[in-house]
Design an enzyme around this catalytic site. Sequence first.
Site, PDB file in Angstrom:
ATOM      1  N   LYS C 164       0.783  -1.310   0.006  1.00 45.22           N
ATOM      2  CA  LYS C 164      -0.004  -0.110   0.000  1.00 45.22           C
ATOM      3  C   LYS C 164       0.912   1.151  -0.041  1.00 45.22           C
ATOM      4  CE  LYS C 164      -3.956   1.145   2.328  1.00 45.22           C
ATOM      5  NZ  LYS C 164      -4.825   1.125   3.565  1.00 45.22           N
ATOM      6  N   SER C 233      -0.720  -0.864  -4.769  1.00 46.29           N
ATOM      7  CA  SER C 233      -1.977  -0.055  -4.852  1.00 46.29           C
ATOM      8  C   SER C 233      -1.599   1.124  -3.896  1.00 46.29           C
ATOM      9  CB  SER C 233      -2.937  -1.136  -4.041  1.00 46.29           C
ATOM     10  OG  SER C 233      -4.142  -0.607  -3.744  1.00 46.29           O
TER      11      SER C 233
END
Lengths: 369, 369, 369, 369
Positions: C164, C233
């Site tokens: 992330k 992401s």
Amino acid sequence: MRTTSAGVFKIATTGPGDVSGLMALIGSGAIDPKSILAILGKTEGNGGVNDFTREYAVAALCAALAPRLGLSPEEVEQRIAFVMSGGTEGVLSPHLTVFTRSEAERPAGLSGKRLSIGMAHTRDFLPEELGRSAQITETAKAVKAAMADAGISDPADIHFVQIKCPLLTSDRVEAASARGNKTATTSAYASMAYSRGASALGVAVALGEIAPDVRDEDVLRRYDLFSKVASTSSGIELMHNVVIVLGNSAASVSEFEIGHAVMRDAIDSAAVIAALESVGLGFAPQATNGRGLVNIFAKAEASPDGSVRGFRHTMLEDTDISSTRHARAAVGGLIAGLAGTGAVYVSGGAEHQGPAGGGPVATIARLSD
Amino acid sequence: MRTTSAGVFKIATTGPGDVSGLMALIGSGAIDPKSILAILGKTEGNGGVNDFTREYAVAALCAALAPRLGLSPEEVEQRIAFVMSGGTEGVLSPHLTVFTRSEAERPAGLSGKRLSIGMAHTRDFLPEELGRSAQITETAKAVKAAMADAGISDPADIHFVQIKCPLLTSDRVEAASARGNKTATTSAYASMAYSRGASALGVAVALGEIAPDVRDEDVLRRYDLFSKVASTSSGIELMHNVVIVLGNSAASVSEFEIGHAVMRDAIDSAAVIAALESVGLGFAPQATNGRGLVNIFAKAEASPDGSVRGFRHTMLEDTDISSTRHARAAVGGLIAGLAGTGAVYVSGGAEHQGPAGGGPVATIARLSD
Amino acid sequence: MRTTSAGVFKIATTGPGDVSGLMALIGSGAIDPKSILAILGKTEGNGGVNDFTREYAVAALCAALAPRLGLSPEEVEQRIAFVMSGGTEGVLSPHLTVFTRSEAERPAGLSGKRLSIGMAHTRDFLPEELGRSAQITETAKAVKAAMADAGISDPADIHFVQIKCPLLTSDRVEAASARGNKTATTSAYASMAYSRGASALGVAVALGEIAPDVRDEDVLRRYDLFSKVASTSSGIELMHNVVIVLGNSAASVSEFEIGHAVMRDAIDSAAVIAALESVGLGFAPQATNGRGLVNIFAKAEASPDGSVRGFRHTMLEDTDISSTRHARAAVGGLIAGLAGTGAVYVSGGAEHQGPAGGGPVATIARLSD
Amino acid sequence: MRTTSAGVFKIATTGPGDVSGLMALIGSGAIDPKSILAILGKTEGNGGVNDFTREYAVAALCAALAPRLGLSPEEVEQRIAFVMSGGTEGVLSPHLTVFTRSEAERPAGLSGKRLSIGMAHTRDFLPEELGRSAQITETAKAVKAAMADAGISDPADIHFVQIKCPLLTSDRVEAASARGNKTATTSAYASMAYSRGASALGVAVALGEIAPDVRDEDVLRRYDLFSKVASTSSGIELMHNVVIVLGNSAASVSEFEIGHAVMRDAIDSAAVIAALESVGLGFAPQATNGRGLVNIFAKAEASPDGSVRGFRHTMLEDTDISSTRHARAAVGGLIAGLAGTGAVYVSGGAEHQGPAGGGPVATIARLSD
């Protein structure tokens, strides 16, 4: 005395391939096919890269006009300027606007300036010239040539300048590269905005709206530089700019008059009303005695700063609907509401065409008699 | 003398989960959370079956209000009427409108009718009653109860009736089937239109806009039967109708006034201006001295006959953008242009709410003082 | 001997706000909420900038887990790594994959490497570091730390690294600018790709897949540099990278095993089958005795050159459906067909994650016993 | 001995108006334009009501073939069966498949059944017959006539039956109404499904797949009644059904062979592999020596019950992407992965064509020699 007359015909279509309305007007003698100078259309595609309704409409028109003009379809496409704007979101209604020009006899006692149309072309551009000062300068020259063609000398008499301009393809980018030159962008999609923007700046230079010293790096950046009458549209089928100027001329004996205003943002209803009033029409023009609305031509875009008069809009962050479709739907709804009809020409992609988030709005009226 | 006062607060949001604006007004004392009766919101989803921004917004509001009200989030959802309308196409801007009601002391010398709000519920419906005369009749009763709650007896003083109504799920269809009964439709999506339509007809019956003898088969067919003030919205979370009436009452000491008009089609600018004028505002209300626009509430839809004032629209045949998104974008563009702001409540799905292709448009103004 | 065990639970959801499946597993004792390390989810939004299903899902999970963990929702979001991938196009089915880690007693006679999970964080980045070598270098360090946390020393035992990472906002760009520094891009949307790309390159460096001397200008350009196991992401809620490594370790007593392969393009069925075979499963794994498929994790993208094995695709030119949605639908269809289920994790945006147009595909199997 | 030969040519296109590939094959003598029986195409529109790429492609093909055939474009459209399927979602690649038929001399020693094509038409239907038993019965008759035309008597030798069928327009509905008759539906969009469904049931009856006593009310309801080889597609330009049967015949000296299987759901990879194996190919047919894959023809749809093998899909509830686009992308991804190419014919709308949620999948291979 011999002079010129400009005609304007708005024709509803039942689909991008529908040429029946135009053919009927030709059949009835209302339109002489040889007098057709330009056809602007709204077609019902998405207005994006994969909008094939534009080329389909042009192909259908060329095929239909070819036997009437004694030309091949390819020759028709060279002779007439076709500008198809995809996207009839919301209440917008697919239609064609056919512009004609012919010689005419001036009736005695006719006074006032009337619609006049002029056309001109630039030379072919090198790919590395697109979106840069060369395109700006050459476009400015062509605008002046088109003004002369229209018999208009005062920039204040110019109310709409429609331009068709080239875009980059990977082949064209490579050709520049083989010459050791870089293009403004390598993306076909981005090149459309560059070409539209430089072309609009060329109009602004020609009409004295901005100083002529625009630099390459101002294109798509200095949005305080813009034309109030430019409407530009890029297409893959050409490497030069085609310029169509619409204005009023004392030499014209047309039954039509054109005017314009500038929307400062996407909800500028006052500007739309001003554009109507500039040709003697008012709010709800259907009710106007004598004069009648023919069409409205406007450019729309989502304001790049993400808000309209202080309130956030969500057009630029929508992954499902492109911002150009949002903008056409909203501005189309406003103009249709004020004009009383959805058969208006609202087109997307307004770089340097009006202020950021706004755009030009021109109106053509049929004069009373 | 003790009487009631209705408050209206419009709050811009930065996303469906943004409750900061409301919390700030509660923190500053401008809003007493216990006085909140209803919250209408525009959220930035697609407004369709898979628009989760509505339930997300309600969940965020319930979680934030729960500690302020000493209730669980579930109890907050029962206490306050939340109506979230998804879809901020074009220039529409996400926001909340918070309606409050509180007791107040009537100042001496106050005159005129002012904004008053009333609420009522129907009984729970059986699935087989949705979209049929039972729902119409019970809704009509609830509208009258809500009018009484608002202290309004004359239907002419009612300017907007917002209803939340149930929809069918496969479980509910099966439950009806197990009782040997058929529902109006077996499709969840179609049931939303049936429920909205029957609820709107209930408003029309209550207000005497149509005769009370509406038959089951008239729902979604006899579009000549409609209410000029109904705005209905269906949701999965309830089996009864929640009715919120907004009108003017001599008993209210509110700082606000409401009025309305009816758009006969999606480009009816005259109706939008009439709605503004009904509360003492005009075109471009920002410029109006004294009185100020709070919000406009309107319903929009693509006209079912495929055309607007004789020109074809393409909203109903677009496989890529649903017609409700098209209609909100276009009508939102028009209303925003006339109101001077995109922060207006324009909602889709206008069955029996205004004439086919049109819809009600209500305006709330803050009075000058 | 005390050692660790990693658990994996796949839970179907009925909507982005549905936490009932997870709560049921916690209620039954199957999942100890304190053991939850990470939750990867597929939610049914559009996967783009305006996909609010991701934050809605995280908000719902945090609110539900808070009382079970004795923490506030905000603290839950800090404690557990939530990675929500929007977009369940085609046959893809919304679900959560919950990863747990707990201490365990090693049973006698257990052999072989088994699933092990490790986590680590980088320091906070400056906005001007995103998408550049600083992010690459720090990410590489964090990957090594996470490997140590997982008890894995051999890069060949690492089969999936989920990261992330942050993105740029206009505030962050301005903060850099105020320091006299330029960010890699000024566009929030483009910054997501830069941050994903640099993070993936950090994985490649850590695992020795590429040389460590990656330059700033290689990011999003040198697509021959990539990791075969990175899945990254970006999200707005953090300024550092969170790294989750999934691999096999001899120290683990987990019931699960992980393997992977690399799709060289979007139709590389052989790679998907290889990924299944790497954990002892085969084509149509439902039929496999003993071992069972838990989930497949893959990244998908439209190949940037516009074609797949010599045939043109139209994903990059579609104005109506974003190319990430097209790519997830197509690759999801292939993987679902080979895996026998649509409940697989296929995520878009694969910059430097596998070769251009392809991406990593990892498989977790439950071991037979 | 004189007999017939069937040819199949797959031609990639650069856009819906691209006829250059076909013209080149005609120019080189590879295709005799007089031998063209049918052209099936995948075009890059949305596959919905407003997909104009289909009619654009047909118009371009007719204009290009007209001078080669000494016919007008309109006559070309009557002579050749054009079936354009819009929608190249995901990895699907726009292309044409041209089917030819010519007389040939049977070489000595040739054995085995080979590709044979037959065509037939029904009589024109009344609007009120569409979607009902009249259409079923007449289609069944035409299928038998087309089988005879193909020289095939055993239904087991039929592997794909492509049908073009009419739809209802408001004019056609009114014409029925003026005769006092009701049509199956009044919606143009819904009529497409009715006509496709009834046509598919006609195939099933003709081939003995179902009993001939299908009732009007079974259409679009009894999804247990279906054909394993029907592929039907409705268009506005005709009022009768055009039937093309593709099968194998001992009388044919074609270089091609056809086989099929039935996908029981959208992720049925085993069926796709079975279809490949039915013509002597295997998984990854590019690697197969001798025989080569020409094309795969399949129908796809979102399963009406909202799930695939027990896991929920979200295709039917997506307001932004139509379920037919989702289904083509997913099934196209699977078939392309197994076939090794995205240039396959995957079409949407599979009512009574294969089981609910599944569909037929046929394969044509070029024989080795």
